[in-house]
Motif scaffolding. Structure first.
Motif, PDB file in Angstrom:
ATOM      1  N   THR A 278       0.833  -1.209   0.000  1.00  0.00           N
ATOM      2  CA  THR A 278       0.000   0.000   0.000  1.00  0.00           C
ATOM      3  C   THR A 278       0.867   1.259   0.000  1.00  0.00           C
ATOM      4  OG1 THR A 278      -0.210  -0.376   2.372  1.00  0.00           O
ATOM      5  CG2 THR A 278      -2.119  -0.903   1.023  1.00  0.00           C
ATOM      6  N   ALA A 279       2.087   1.150   0.562  1.00  0.00           N
ATOM      7  CA  ALA A 279       2.995   2.311   0.565  1.00  0.00           C
ATOM      8  C   ALA A 279       3.344   2.712  -0.864  1.00  0.00           C
ATOM      9  CB  ALA A 279       4.255   1.984   1.355  1.00  0.00           C
ATOM     10  N   VAL A 280       3.497   1.726  -1.735  1.00  0.00           N
ATOM     11  CA  VAL A 280       3.856   2.018  -3.135  1.00  0.00           C
ATOM     12  C   VAL A 280       2.735   2.802  -3.814  1.00  0.00           C
ATOM     13  CG1 VAL A 280       4.255   0.956  -5.398  1.00  0.00           C
ATOM     14  CG2 VAL A 280       5.469   0.111  -3.403  1.00  0.00           C
ATOM     15  N   ILE A 281       1.504   2.369  -3.586  1.00  0.00           N
ATOM     16  CA  ILE A 281       0.362   3.065  -4.200  1.00  0.00           C
ATOM     17  C   ILE A 281       0.318   4.515  -3.702  1.00  0.00           C
ATOM     18  CG2 ILE A 281      -2.161   3.224  -4.153  1.00  0.00           C
ATOM     19  CD1 ILE A 281      -1.848   0.993  -5.877  1.00  0.00           C
ATOM     20  N   THR A 282       0.451   4.701  -2.393  1.00  0.00           N
ATOM     21  CA  THR A 282       0.362   6.058  -1.837  1.00  0.00           C
ATOM     22  C   THR A 282       1.535   6.920  -2.285  1.00  0.00           C
ATOM     23  OG1 THR A 282      -0.929   5.398   0.085  1.00  0.00           O
ATOM     24  CG2 THR A 282       0.403   7.366   0.330  1.00  0.00           C
ATOM     25  N   LEU A 283       2.742   6.353  -2.224  1.00  0.00           N
ATOM     26  CA  LEU A 283       3.921   7.158  -2.549  1.00  0.00           C
ATOM     27  C   LEU A 283       4.145   7.322  -4.049  1.00  0.00           C
ATOM     28  CD1 LEU A 283       6.267   5.879   0.279  1.00  0.00           C
ATOM     29  CD2 LEU A 283       5.153   8.104   0.128  1.00  0.00           C
ATOM     30  N   SER A 284       3.300   6.680  -4.869  1.00  0.00           N
ATOM     31  CA  SER A 284       3.375   6.960  -6.309  1.00  0.00           C
ATOM     32  C   SER A 284       2.583   8.228  -6.629  1.00  0.00           C
ATOM     33  CB  SER A 284       2.838   5.775  -7.122  1.00  0.00           C
ATOM     34  OG  SER A 284       1.450   5.610  -6.923  1.00  0.00           O
ATOM     35  N   LYS A 285       1.989   8.825  -5.595  1.00  0.00           N
ATOM     36  CA  LYS A 285       1.277  10.101  -5.744  1.00  0.00           C
ATOM     37  C   LYS A 285       2.178  11.213  -5.188  1.00  0.00           C
ATOM     38  CE  LYS A 285      -2.177   7.432  -6.798  1.00  0.00           C
ATOM     39  NZ  LYS A 285      -1.340   6.272  -7.111  1.00  0.00           N
TER      40      LYS A 285
END
Lengths: 250, 313
Positions: A97-104
């Motif tokens: 989930t960190a990847v999804i959030t930090l891709s923003k």
């Protein structure tokens, strides 16, 4: 700190939806309610234990009740803080989930700080409610209490709990396993508690804040260096956590 | 204009080279298929291009932004669908879309409108109020696509977008990708050849961390088409097939199942020579010819040929 607002909103929502507020608040409230009650009725319990026993228990004081409660919160709070915070970053890294959030467009600093801020809010709100209940119950059951000293004691406990959360957030950012993060945090917090009872060096340990808080009712010396060190260490933990996250391959 | 550019992009994990001097240019508004077997370096490339991994050496640019630490401009211009998109299970699909919109700095009204528009696009509007924890794998994948599109990305990265989906889910995602090509460049890493054939206009083939070739799908077909001949006879051609194996300019000769009877499939090592001399060999075989054709090989055959030759052709 771009993205802090939405991240904080999401973290607060998570605290509520995953019942962390209820769990932390419930644990704290339990001690807020039971400490004055146990102290008040301890002589009765001893009497019930058997007529053969001859133990004389002095009548409880309000200060005793409040110090007892804060001591318990200081100890149990560490454990609860580590349990609540140990997976906050590690689990997001592990689940992806960190990847999804930090891709923003959100910085790592905002990601980590929002987590600490939301958890701190949960702990501070729980502490405020349970302490208010404990104070009210103590006054009702035992007698008048020094509310000003109790408020100061709670502020010191709050600073200490935020420090415990910050340490755990740091280890949660360093490790991908929440168990490793929790274990290391507990180890470090126990070590500093051990050091805080030593002469000289102990006066500079975050754990000294709890001893200082308890002594407020009898007006012994203050430990401002320990307070400053605790605040500085908490800030450094957040800084190190976001650096660790920047350096991490995801 | 170039959507993606890499120069000598290399990633090493200890002694293992996951990506070896990747030099690549992906033009705007194409679906670029980054094709390779498992462990070829596809996911490593996506991670490097999205800034989630640091290169050992080399540089890359995406949508005009240099990929590097702390460049939030990159995140504002790109979208990412990871290989297994993960969400907060306690959130609803709609809440997640609004959360992403807030991170992109959309105003509340615009955010709501965009969330509904994308939920409609991925056919999740009816389930938008449900918790993501209860979504199926396909629904999560579609939500993954929707969240990657919130900011109207110039470049969209999709890492193995269909690998874990059932045939219906795959078809839906591929149809969605086809619809997106007008507004964005899509970098799609995959090992599924039929997906590439269906949606990609340009394809790069990677193996063992090395880029073997970059071409349009049609270009690959043309390049590799003339080397395969399919021949059908009335009689049994087993003996003839064996005799062709001894011919130096033929690399492969085998009988494969055809429509009813078997057909002879011949791969030429020297195409021009084969075109001249194979008809003569057929004539001298005494067999009755039914069909003789230079076939267009499918992408799988091209892929296998490129991998086996190390891209050397």
């Amino acid at each position: 700190m771009k993205g802090f607002g939405p991240l904080l909103k999401k973290e607060i929502m998570e605290q509520l939806r995953t019942y962390r507020v209820v769990v932390v608040g419930g644990v704290f409230l339990l001690f807020g309610l039971t400490t004055p009650l146990l102290l008040k009725y301890l002589p009765e319990f001893i009497k019930l234990a058997g007529e053969q026993m001859q133990i004389t228990v002095p009548p409880p004081t309000a200060a005793q009740s409040l110090v007892e409660y804060s001591g318990t919160i200081g100890q149990i709070g560490v454990l609860v803080a580590v349990l609540v915070a140990m997976g906050c970053v590690a689990n997001e890294l592990q689940r992806g989930t960190a990847v999804i959030t930090l891709s923003k467009p959100a910085t790592r600093a905002a990601f980590v700080t929002a987590k600490l801020a939301a958890m701190s809010l949960t702990f501070l709100a729980s502490l405020a409610v349970s302490s208010a209940v404990c104070l009210g119950y103590t006054v009702w059951l035992i007698g008048p209490a020094d509310a000003q000293s109790f408020l100061a004691l709670n502020l010191l406990v709050a600073v200490f709990l935020v420090f415990c959360l910050a340490v755990t957030v740091l280890f949660s950012s360093l490790f991908r396993s929440s168990l490793a993060a929790g274990g290391t945090s507990i180890g470090l917090l126990v070590a500093q508690a051990g050091l805080s009872v030593l002469p000289f060096i102990g006066d500079y340990m975050p754990g000294k804040l709890l001893g200082w808080g308890n002594a407020l009712f009898v007006g012994t010396k203050s430990y401002w260096p320990a307070f400053a060190i605790t605040v500085i260490l908490s800030v450094l933990c957040v800084y190190a956590a976001q650096r660790a996250l920047k350096n991490k391959e995801m | 204009m170039t959507a993606i550019k890499t120069e000598g992009l290399t990633k090493k994990y200890g002694a293992v080279t996951a990506l070896d001097h990747l030099d690549l240019e992906v033009p705007d508004n194409v679906v670029f298929g980054f094709l390779g077997p498992n462990g070829a370096g596809k996911t490593t490339t996506v991670r490097l291009l999205t800034g989630f991994s640091r290169p050992t050496s080399g540089s890359c640019w995406v949508a005009g932004e240099k990929v590097g630490e702390g460049n939030l401009g990159l995140q504002a211009k790109t979208g990412l669908l990871p290989d297994v998109p993960s969400f907060y299970p306690w959130m609803s699909g709609r809440e997640f879309m609004r959360y992403v919109g807030e991170l992109h700095g959309l105003r509340p009204q615009e955010n709501d409108r965009r969330a509904e528009e994308l939920l409609e696009l991925v056919e999740l509007r009816k389930a938008a109020g449900r918790r993501i924890g209860g979504y199926s794998r396909g629904m999560r994948q579609r939500l993954g696509v929707a969240q990657a599109l919130v900011n109207h990305p110039k470049v969209l990265f999709m890492d193995e977008p269909t690998s874990a989906l059932d045939p219906i889910g795959r078809r839906e995602i591929l149809a969605l990708i086809q619809r997106l090509t007008e507004s964005a460049s899509i970098f799609m890493s995959t090992h599924i050849l039929s997906d590439v054939e269906r949606v990609c206009s340009v394809v790069g083939i990677v193996d063992k961390g090395k880029l073997l070739t970059v071409s349009t799908v049609e270009g690959l077909r043309e390049k590799y088409a003339r080397s395969v001949f399919e021949i059908e006879f009335i009689e049994d051609a087993a003996q003839f097939a064996d005799s062709l194996k001894k011919v130096p300019w033929i690399s492969e000769s085998k009988l494969v199942p055809g429509n009813g009877d078997q057909k002879l499939r011949v791969r030429a090592a020297e195409v021009e020579k084969a075109r001249k001399e194979l008809p003569q060999l057929i004539a001298s075989s005494g067999l009755t010819l039914c069909r003789y054709e230079l076939v267009m090989p499918d992408l799988e055959e091209i892929f296998m040929e490129i991998l086996s030759s190390g891209g050397g052709r």
